[in-house]
Design an enzyme around this catalytic site. Structure first.
Site, PDB file in Angstrom:
ATOM      1  N   ASP A  75       0.892  -1.170   0.006  1.00 46.46           N
ATOM      2  CA  ASP A  75       0.203  -0.103   0.009  1.00 46.46           C
ATOM      3  C   ASP A  75       0.906   1.209   0.102  1.00 46.46           C
ATOM      4  O   ASP A  75       2.030   1.316  -0.539  1.00 46.46           O
ATOM      5  CB  ASP A  75      -1.045  -0.071   1.238  1.00 46.46           C
TER       6      ASP A  75
ATOM      7  N   HIS B  52      -3.715   6.011   3.308  1.00 40.59           N
ATOM      8  CA  HIS B  52      -4.509   4.738   2.900  1.00 40.59           C
ATOM      9  C   HIS B  52      -3.831   3.437   3.519  1.00 40.59           C
ATOM     10  O   HIS B  52      -4.529   2.528   4.066  1.00 40.59           O
ATOM     11  CB  HIS B  52      -4.577   4.620   1.541  1.00 40.59           C
TER      12      HIS B  52
ATOM     13  N   SER C  98     -11.103  -1.082  -0.658  1.00 33.53           N
ATOM     14  CA  SER C  98      -9.949  -1.139  -0.114  1.00 33.53           C
ATOM     15  C   SER C  98     -10.141  -1.578   1.316  1.00 33.53           C
ATOM     16  O   SER C  98      -9.160  -1.824   2.042  1.00 33.53           O
ATOM     17  CB  SER C  98      -9.462   0.368  -0.119  1.00 33.53           C
TER      18      SER C  98
END
Ligand SMILES: [Ca+2]
Ligand SMILES: [Ca+2]
Ligand SMILES: [Ca+2]
Length: 800
Positions: free
Chosen positions: A181, A262, A445
């Protein structure tokens, strides 16, 4: 390949335009800023209302009230019914719960009516079904994707229901989930104890010649944003994009985009630390997260992502030291949609090659394109577990891609229709990091790391084969919400309208919604219960989070005993001097690797052996038999008592052994029904010796054979009076036989009489008057369950 940019699967900005039959005031469907969400963390979870409670003036009917509420609600809230609660107070129901504030607005509007005294939201006051395990993390109640208390049925709603497994394990610290990520904020207090060493796999950006941009080029490390290429520090420096950034957006005209943090959010969903009094708990808070940086500003490159996946799995990547703690599960919450199936097939070639060559399970987000999951790279590539997102209502999350390549769905938040995102850890700072906090995001996600956390729990429980984990993931689901009400939801991103079907089905959203309450996990260590006595049963005693069919294998000193595969086991002579144990696992193939071995029993003691003579295989009711018993331990006469037992536990007789170790029983079969009786002669033990072996035999008890006498009956009777006869049945060994006599005139029964309980089998029978002539009479004992029937000889009688 290296020219492809893949972007994060956090959700893009879309607004609902019209949503039939759904309560949504679609004024702010965009993701609130991180700071707003972090600030909101200490507030209680958004309350909902399922309707209104209204007091009317007298004479207002429910139907009138319903029409009034419906009119006030307009198209935003569907009013389904109104009924009298008590007196002048009525309830007005909504088809779906709506936000408390929306309900309060509606109540205020209804209250304007002349015939309404007051109106308030019918709000939920209490959790319906509590989480089976509640960690002390203060924001746990807001983690509706982990356990949703708003449902009585199904318990836990449509959440991941990880607390069901936490009764067994929160995860093994040896299990590693790589999060490929944007990197990590290692200092986050809910993550800092949860990490193993990762890597920053983002290399230099490339120019048009597919070569790395030269030193001095201002965009050489544009994606990496940490000033260098691949390095050992996967810290997330932020992935903000400035307004009118022509490197990321060649045509320009873009607004400023904040850093997403994220990777930190995804990591928290997998394994945020539980029970530390801070923030939230991950799905598998006992396992470790390995942050592997592969995407930065404007996304990331296939080549870096593939390198990150390969490195995470322990494979060699040139120029990078080998991963010392290879991951069991690799979460890939990123991707893009290929334009065509041809393009997708080409892009999937190297991805699938890597996925298939590594032992780790790769879990990938199906994408947030509101469209076809079958074009999403890399989720749709074979070898990856593709995860779509569902809302807390059990429907497809509006943004989620769907398609036949989706393996399963999981709670991913839906901040637009269901009004709840997935709360997790983030960095703060709109550009570089300024601190840490929590935020609600929605997206596939967020659904993928729920599945990765579930996979990590499965590894922790013993499913350490990647293919079996994938099979178990697809099996550990519950069904989608069945409804057709969301068949037409219209959304707009400002330029385009999307007409969406939110109903999930196996052809669109995979095998179901990840539901960890469906995963059978052992609670505590199984034990052997029962007495260790040869010939007696012991049983397997194990607890699981879910009741399901189990498979057993009994073992003697750790070696399997052939054929001993039931939940109980009869101790055998061969077991003397050895210890017993068993293995147990769920019978279903998906879970059979979740095997536990019980603790071992004590040593099975040498048994006092019992031998018998005279124990027959059949007896006649009423005819006693004598059984001689000898009990010995190691050739020496045993002391103590022996028992005669019928069936499982009915002790018919007890006898004390003589000094010679002998005893005898008189079996007097008048207490039993006819038929098969399991008789057992067992050594009952003494103060010195434990119980010992027994001899069991099935003894069939046949009905007694009676004899019948007819005591008095003359040969001549008068046709004007009732004749009398005395009948008696003898049953050997039975003082007072019971039963019924029948008297027959030829083949016709003319009288029936039942013997009294204390009559020694004798009955005085009064006959009906007999017509003049000759009669052939018989008396018949009709038989019982223990005594056979018996017919007397014929007797000729003349009636005058
Ligand atoms: Ca770097
Ligand atoms: Ca770095
Ligand atoms: Ca925590």
């Amino acid at each position: 390949m290296s020219g492809r940019r893949l972007v994060l699967s956090a959700c893009s900005v879309l607004v609902l335009t019209t949503v039939p039959a759904v309560a949504v005031a679609a004024t702010d469907a965009t993701l609130p800023s991180t700071e707003e969400k972090v600030a909101g963390l200490t507030q209680a979870a958004s309350p909902v209302a399922r309707g209104l409670i209204v007091q009317t003036t007298s004479g207002t009917s429910s139907a009138t009230l319903e029409r009034a509420a419906d009119a006030a609600a307009g198209s935003e809230v569907e009013v389904v019914d109104a009924e009298r609660l008590t007196g002048a107070i009525s309830t007005v129901g909504f088809e779906e719960p709506v936000g408390y504030d929306d309900a309060a607005d509606l109540a205020a509007e209804v209250e304007q009516r002349d015939d309404v005294v007051w109106a308030v939201p019918d709000a939920r006051r209490k959790a319906s079904v509590a989480s089976p395990v509640t960690p002390d993390d203060p924001s746990f109640p807001r983690q509706k994707g982990v356990w949703d208390t708003a449902y009585a049925s199904p318990a836990g709603g449509y959440s991941t229901k990880a607390p069901s497994v936490w009764r067994s394990t929160q995860g093994d610290p040896a299990v590693v989930v790589a999060v490929v990520d944007t990197g990590i904020r290692k200092e986050h207090p809910d993550l800092k104890n949860q990490l193993v060493e990762g890597y920053d796999m983002i290399g230099a950006d490339q120019g048009d010649d597919a070569q790395p941009l030269p030193e001095g080029d201002p965009h050489r490390f544009y994606t990496a944003n940490d000033g260098d290429g691949r390095d050992s520090d996967p810290s997330d420096p932020g992935d903000w994009i400035n307004a009118n950034d022509r490197y990321c957006y060649p045509t320009g005209g873009n607004d400023f985009e904040r850093s997403s943090w994220h990777g930190t959010h995804v990591a928290g969903i997998v394994a945020a630390q539980a029970d530390n009094g801070i923030g939230i708990s991950g799905i598998a808070p006992g396992v470790k997260v390995q942050p592997v940086r592969a995407v930065g500003r404007c996304g990331g490159w296939d080549s870096d992502i593939m390198a990150a996946i390969a490195w995470a799995s322990g494979a060699k990547v040139s120029g990078v030291p080998v991963n010392a703690t290879p991951a069991d599960v690799i979460n890939v919450s990123l991707g893009t949609a290929a334009a065509t199936s041809q393009e997708r097939a080409e892009a999937c070639v190297p991805y699938s090659r890597i996925f298939r060559s590594i032992p780790a399970v790769v879990v990938a987000a199906a994408g947030n394109g509101l469209g076809n999951a079958n074009l999403e790279v890399p989720a749709s590539c074979s070898g990856a577990v593709s995860v779509a997102a569902t809302s807390e209502w059990g429907f497809r999350a509006f943004y989620s891609n769907v398609g036949s390549t989706v393996d399963l769905s999981a709670a991913g938040g839906d901040d637009v229709i269901a009004r709840n995102g997935i709360l997790s850890t983030v960095g703060t700072g709109s550009r570089g990091p300024t601190g840490t906090g929590y935020a609600e995001y929605m997206g596939t996600s967020m659904a993928a790391p729920a599945v990765s956390g579930a996979a990590a729990l499965m590894y922790s429980l013993g499913i350490t084969d990647g293919n079996r984990v994938e099979e178990a993931l697809r099996a550990t689901v519950s069904g989608f919400r069945s409804s057709s009400k969301y068949s037409a939801v219209s959304l707009s991103d400002g330029t385009r309208e999307y007409l969406l079907n939110l109903n999930c089905a196996r052809t669109r959203c995979g095998s179901g919604i990840l539901d960890l309450s469906r995963l059978p996990a052992p609670i505590g260590t199984p034990t052997v219960s029962g007495d260790l006595v040869v010939g007696e049963p012991v049983s397997a005693s194990s607890r699981w989070t879910r009741t399901t069919a189990m498979a057993y294998q009994w073992m003697r000193d750790g070696e399997p005993v052939k054929g001993a595969t039931s939940a109980s086991y009869i101790v055998r002579p061969d077991d003397i001097g050895h210890r017993l144990s068993y293995t147990v696992h769920p019978a279903a193939q998906a879970y059979e690797l979740i095997e536990r071995t019980s603790t071992s029993s004590g040593v099975v003691p040498e048994a006092t052996t019992v031998t018998t003579s005279g124990l027959p295989t059949s007896l006649r009711y009423g005819v006693p038999a004598t059984v001689d018993v000898t009990a010995a331990l190691g050739g020496v006469p045993a002391a103590g008592t022996v028992r005669l037992v019928r069936g499982a536990s009915e002790v018919l007789d007890t006898a004390t052994l003589t000094a010679g170790g002998t005893a005898s029983f008189t079996i007097s079969p008048t207490r039993w029904l006819a038929g098969a009786n399991a008789l057992r002669v067992a050594y009952a033990g003494s103060s010195e010796a434990p119980r010992g072996s027994s001899v069991t035999r099935t003894v069939t008890v046949y009905r007694a054979v009676p004899t019948l006498t007819r005591l008095t009956m003359g040969s001549v009777v008068n046709d004007t009076s009732n004749g009398t006869l005395w009948a008696r049945v003898y049953v050997p060994g039975v003082t007072h036989p019971r039963g019924t006599f029948g008297v027959y005139d030829g083949s016709r029964r003319i009288q029936t009489a039942t013997i009294a309980a204390d009559a020694h089998g004798i009955k005085k029978i009064t006959l009906p008057r007999l017509a003049r002539g000759t009669h052939t009479l018989r008396v018949k004992f009709l038989g019982t369950s223990v005594v056979a029937p018996k017919t007397s000889a014929r007797k000729t009688v003349t009636s005058r």
